[in-house]
Design a protein around this motif. Sequence first.
Motif, short mmCIF file in Angstrom:
data_model
loop_
_atom_site.label_atom_id
_atom_site.label_comp_id
_atom_site.label_asym_id
_atom_site.label_seq_id
_atom_site.Cartn_x
_atom_site.Cartn_y
_atom_site.Cartn_z
N UNK A 24 0.83 -1.21 0.00
CA UNK A 24 0.00 0.00 0.00
C UNK A 24 0.86 1.25 0.00
N UNK A 25 1.96 1.20 0.74
CA UNK A 25 2.89 2.35 0.76
C UNK A 25 3.48 2.58 -0.62
N UNK A 26 3.88 1.50 -1.28
CA UNK A 26 4.49 1.61 -2.61
C UNK A 26 3.52 2.19 -3.63
N UNK A 27 2.27 1.74 -3.56
CA UNK A 27 1.28 2.19 -4.55
C UNK A 27 0.93 3.67 -4.34
N UNK A 28 0.82 4.08 -3.09
CA UNK A 28 0.36 5.45 -2.80
C UNK A 28 1.48 6.31 -2.20
N UNK A 29 2.73 6.06 -2.63
CA UNK A 29 3.88 6.71 -2.02
C UNK A 29 3.80 8.24 -2.09
N UNK A 30 3.23 8.78 -3.15
CA UNK A 30 3.19 10.24 -3.32
C UNK A 30 2.23 10.92 -2.35
N UNK A 31 1.40 10.16 -1.72
CA UNK A 31 0.47 10.74 -0.76
C UNK A 31 1.11 10.77 0.63
N UNK A 32 0.75 11.79 1.36
CA UNK A 32 1.40 12.02 2.65
C UNK A 32 1.11 10.89 3.63
N UNK A 33 -0.13 10.39 3.62
CA UNK A 33 -0.48 9.34 4.57
C UNK A 33 0.30 8.05 4.31
N UNK A 34 0.70 7.83 3.05
CA UNK A 34 1.47 6.62 2.72
C UNK A 34 2.85 6.67 3.37
N UNK A 35 3.47 7.85 3.38
CA UNK A 35 4.78 7.97 4.01
C UNK A 35 4.67 7.79 5.53
N UNK A 36 3.56 8.26 6.10
CA UNK A 36 3.33 8.04 7.52
C UNK A 36 3.10 6.55 7.80
N UNK A 37 2.40 5.90 6.88
CA UNK A 37 2.16 4.47 7.03
C UNK A 37 3.47 3.69 6.97
N UNK A 38 4.37 4.13 6.08
CA UNK A 38 5.67 3.47 5.98
C UNK A 38 6.43 3.57 7.31
N UNK A 39 6.44 4.75 7.91
CA UNK A 39 7.12 4.94 9.19
C UNK A 39 6.47 4.09 10.28
#
Length: 257
Positions: A24-39
């Motif tokens: 999910x992080x990879x698919x939506x990486x450009x969105x801010x919530x995706x970077x938060x999800x990665x962390x």
Amino acid sequence: MFVLKQFLKQLLLPPVSWLLLLLAVLIFWRRRWARKLFFATFCLIIVLHSGFVSYGLRYPLESRYMPVIDPAQAEPYDAIVVLTGGSIPAGGLIPFPTIDAAMFRRLDEAWRLYRIRPKPVVVSGGHVNPFTPAANENQIARDYLIRWGVQPTDVLGEDRSRDTFESAVEVQKLLKQKGWRRYLLVTSAAHMPRSMLAFSARAPEPIPAPGDFSLRAFEITPLDLLPSLGAARAIAESLHEYIGLANYYWRIHISGD
């Protein structure tokens, strides 16, 4: 339904759950919530692979029921019911079928109780994986007990059940057939809360007799704060038990299964 449950369990437990989060992080990486999800995923992986968290999750499960040191204090009872665990079929470089460590310790506890107070031993559990052929797991477990000295006439098998809930249903049929009521229920300490929930509802009157304890005295070292394979395995097993407890509670108290 059983097959669907197996798929859902794999999706909820590591490592598949980590892979889905990272996908999910990879698919939506450009969105801010995706970077938060990665962390958040990175932090969860660190936390859920540490010895400290492993101990904290497992302690409530294993401390719920104490072992039956002296079976005379639990009398009267008619039988000893031991739940099967994992088996290792012959094939590849494995010359003959055997059982995994958890199953070995469950059988060892049943054998100890039998030596002190000989009673019929019911080995409950059949083939679990719906995508592989049956490997005669129940008979392998029974053979171990006979090899250790349990009288063959005292060893009974129930190999129709595929999970703990089904074991409770099938064991109740056998108990009713034999005219038995109270029995020692032997399984791994971490598995006992879920087993007691199912058996108390479907095959009363179980007496918890846990074996296969894994927790020593609480002692955390700096290395336990770091991720490790052993901690990850223990955490996955504990999460499996908590999910199973929630599932069985829903089936017994809410859905009326």
